[in-house]
Design a protein around this motif. Structure first.
Motif, PDB file in Angstrom:
ATOM      1  N   SER A 115       0.843  -1.200   0.000  1.00  0.00           N
ATOM      2  CA  SER A 115       0.000   0.000   0.000  1.00  0.00           C
ATOM      3  C   SER A 115       0.877   1.248   0.000  1.00  0.00           C
ATOM      4  CB  SER A 115      -0.894   0.040   1.242  1.00  0.00           C
ATOM      5  OG  SER A 115      -1.766  -1.056   1.261  1.00  0.00           O
ATOM      6  N   ASP A 116       0.610   2.142  -0.946  1.00  0.00           N
ATOM      7  CA  ASP A 116       1.356   3.393  -0.971  1.00  0.00           C
ATOM      8  C   ASP A 116       1.071   4.178   0.301  1.00  0.00           C
ATOM      9  OD1 ASP A 116       2.446   2.748  -3.380  1.00  0.00           O
ATOM     10  OD2 ASP A 116       1.598   4.429  -4.485  1.00  0.00           O
ATOM     11  N   ARG A 117       2.103   4.788   0.825  1.00  0.00           N
ATOM     12  CA  ARG A 117       2.007   5.564   2.071  1.00  0.00           C
ATOM     13  C   ARG A 117       2.606   6.938   1.849  1.00  0.00           C
ATOM     14  NH1 ARG A 117      -1.300   2.158   4.730  1.00  0.00           N
ATOM     15  NH2 ARG A 117      -0.354   0.152   5.151  1.00  0.00           N
ATOM     16  N   ASP A 118       2.200   7.882   2.704  1.00  0.00           N
ATOM     17  CA  ASP A 118       2.830   9.194   2.726  1.00  0.00           C
ATOM     18  C   ASP A 118       4.213   9.018   3.349  1.00  0.00           C
ATOM     19  OD1 ASP A 118       3.438  11.706   4.603  1.00  0.00           O
ATOM     20  OD2 ASP A 118       2.381  12.376   2.797  1.00  0.00           O
ATOM     21  N   ILE A 119       5.238   9.332   2.581  1.00  0.00           N
ATOM     22  CA  ILE A 119       6.603   9.018   3.005  1.00  0.00           C
ATOM     23  C   ILE A 119       7.000   9.774   4.278  1.00  0.00           C
ATOM     24  CG2 ILE A 119       7.827  10.721   1.579  1.00  0.00           C
ATOM     25  CD1 ILE A 119       9.756   8.423   0.824  1.00  0.00           C
ATOM     26  N   ALA A 120       6.609  11.043   4.399  1.00  0.00           N
ATOM     27  CA  ALA A 120       6.987  11.826   5.585  1.00  0.00           C
ATOM     28  C   ALA A 120       6.305  11.276   6.834  1.00  0.00           C
ATOM     29  CB  ALA A 120       6.646  13.300   5.384  1.00  0.00           C
ATOM     30  N   ASP A 121       5.018  10.983   6.738  1.00  0.00           N
ATOM     31  CA  ASP A 121       4.270  10.443   7.873  1.00  0.00           C
ATOM     32  C   ASP A 121       4.795   9.067   8.261  1.00  0.00           C
ATOM     33  OD1 ASP A 121       1.896  10.342   9.710  1.00  0.00           O
ATOM     34  OD2 ASP A 121       1.357   8.681   8.373  1.00  0.00           O
ATOM     35  N   TRP A 122       4.989   8.204   7.253  1.00  0.00           N
ATOM     36  CA  TRP A 122       5.438   6.838   7.526  1.00  0.00           C
ATOM     37  C   TRP A 122       6.810   6.833   8.177  1.00  0.00           C
ATOM     38  CZ3 TRP A 122       9.385   3.474   6.362  1.00  0.00           C
ATOM     39  CH2 TRP A 122       9.146   2.112   6.588  1.00  0.00           C
ATOM     40  N   THR A 123       7.759   7.591   7.623  1.00  0.00           N
ATOM     41  CA  THR A 123       9.112   7.555   8.182  1.00  0.00           C
ATOM     42  C   THR A 123       9.159   8.164   9.577  1.00  0.00           C
ATOM     43  OG1 THR A 123       9.741   9.551   6.957  1.00  0.00           O
ATOM     44  CG2 THR A 123      10.341   7.428   5.988  1.00  0.00           C
ATOM     45  N   GLU A 124       8.351   9.185   9.830  1.00  0.00           N
ATOM     46  CA  GLU A 124       8.329   9.745  11.184  1.00  0.00           C
ATOM     47  C   GLU A 124       7.825   8.702  12.181  1.00  0.00           C
ATOM     48  OE1 GLU A 124       9.046  11.969  14.352  1.00  0.00           O
ATOM     49  OE2 GLU A 124       9.716  12.463  12.332  1.00  0.00           O
ATOM     50  N   ARG A 125       6.748   8.030  11.814  1.00  0.00           N
ATOM     51  CA  ARG A 125       6.115   7.059  12.711  1.00  0.00           C
ATOM     52  C   ARG A 125       6.915   5.761  12.842  1.00  0.00           C
ATOM     53  NH1 ARG A 125       1.959   6.744   9.956  1.00  0.00           N
ATOM     54  NH2 ARG A 125       2.271   4.707   9.044  1.00  0.00           N
ATOM     55  N   GLU A 126       7.361   5.223  11.714  1.00  0.00           N
ATOM     56  CA  GLU A 126       7.974   3.888  11.696  1.00  0.00           C
ATOM     57  C   GLU A 126       9.495   3.910  11.891  1.00  0.00           C
ATOM     58  OE1 GLU A 126       6.253   1.119  11.628  1.00  0.00           O
ATOM     59  OE2 GLU A 126       4.312   2.017  11.233  1.00  0.00           O
ATOM     60  N   VAL A 127      10.118   5.076  11.713  1.00  0.00           N
ATOM     61  CA  VAL A 127      11.573   5.158  11.795  1.00  0.00           C
ATOM     62  C   VAL A 127      12.011   6.102  12.907  1.00  0.00           C
ATOM     63  CG1 VAL A 127      13.708   5.758  10.561  1.00  0.00           C
ATOM     64  CG2 VAL A 127      11.818   4.647   9.323  1.00  0.00           C
ATOM     65  N   PHE A 128      11.770   7.387  12.719  1.00  0.00           N
ATOM     66  CA  PHE A 128      12.415   8.380  13.569  1.00  0.00           C
ATOM     67  C   PHE A 128      11.864   8.469  14.983  1.00  0.00           C
ATOM     68  CE2 PHE A 128      13.271   9.875   9.201  1.00  0.00           C
ATOM     69  CZ  PHE A 128      14.629   9.622   9.216  1.00  0.00           C
ATOM     70  N   SER A 129      10.568   8.482  15.157  1.00  0.00           N
ATOM     71  CA  SER A 129      10.031   8.607  16.520  1.00  0.00           C
ATOM     72  C   SER A 129       9.968   7.268  17.241  1.00  0.00           C
ATOM     73  CB  SER A 129       8.651   9.273  16.491  1.00  0.00           C
ATOM     74  OG  SER A 129       7.719   8.438  15.843  1.00  0.00           O
ATOM     75  N   SER A 130      10.292   6.177  16.544  1.00  0.00           N
ATOM     76  CA  SER A 130      10.216   4.848  17.160  1.00  0.00           C
ATOM     77  C   SER A 130      11.544   4.098  17.117  1.00  0.00           C
ATOM     78  CB  SER A 130       9.121   4.015  16.477  1.00  0.00           C
ATOM     79  OG  SER A 130       9.437   3.818  15.106  1.00  0.00           O
ATOM     80  N   GLY A 131      12.644   4.793  16.841  1.00  0.00           N
ATOM     81  CA  GLY A 131      13.961   4.157  16.885  1.00  0.00           C
ATOM     82  C   GLY A 131      14.170   3.068  15.861  1.00  0.00           C
ATOM     83  N   GLY A 132      13.700   3.265  14.636  1.00  0.00           N
ATOM     84  CA  GLY A 132      13.832   2.257  13.592  1.00  0.00           C
ATOM     85  C   GLY A 132      15.277   1.927  13.266  1.00  0.00           C
ATOM     86  N   HIS A 133      15.541   0.642  12.976  1.00  0.00           N
ATOM     87  CA  HIS A 133      16.899   0.189  12.666  1.00  0.00           C
ATOM     88  C   HIS A 133      16.835  -1.043  11.779  1.00  0.00           C
ATOM     89  CE1 HIS A 133      21.244   0.082  13.494  1.00  0.00           C
ATOM     90  NE2 HIS A 133      21.100  -1.218  13.325  1.00  0.00           N
TER      91      HIS A 133
END
Length: 107
Positions: free
Chosen positions: A43-61
């Motif tokens: 599913s296409d996602r909004d890249i800014a929203d997705w990366t903030e939620r799934e990466v930056f604010s949640s310590g993605g690695h």
């Protein structure tokens, strides 16, 4: 056994993974082309929203397990504080040394 960042074959993918793993928003943006797109589990996602939620604010690695010969397809153990750890597949489109699209999902 994981693949070290400096052993990733594609420079644009290497920049993407390095920025993601270090939590560096500016470097992450620099790794993406303007107008870059993404999808998660098809599913296409909004890249800014997705990366903030799934990466930056949640310590993605990402710990990279395998890469294709061109370095644009990866299998990684991905973890963040929201979902824990999961085996994921990543595919990248690259143009001009920057990622124009990435697709991720469970592997």
């Amino acid at each position: 056994m994981t693949i070290a960042l400096d052993k990733l074959n594609d420079p644009a993918v290497r920049a993407f993974v390095g920025a993601l793993n270090s939590g560096d928003r500016a470097a992450f943006q620099a790794a993406l082309s303007p107008g870059a797109t993404m999808s998660d589990d098809g599913s296409d996602r909004d890249i800014a929203d997705w990366t903030e939620r799934e990466v930056f604010s949640s310590g993605g690695h990402m710990d990279i397990e395998t890469q294709s010969s061109d370095g644009r397809s990866l299998v990684a153990n991905y973890r963040n504080d929201t979902w824990g750890e999961m085996r994921t597949a990543w595919r990248f489109d690259v143009d001009g040394g920057r990622v124009t699209r990435f697709e991720t999902g469970q592997a």
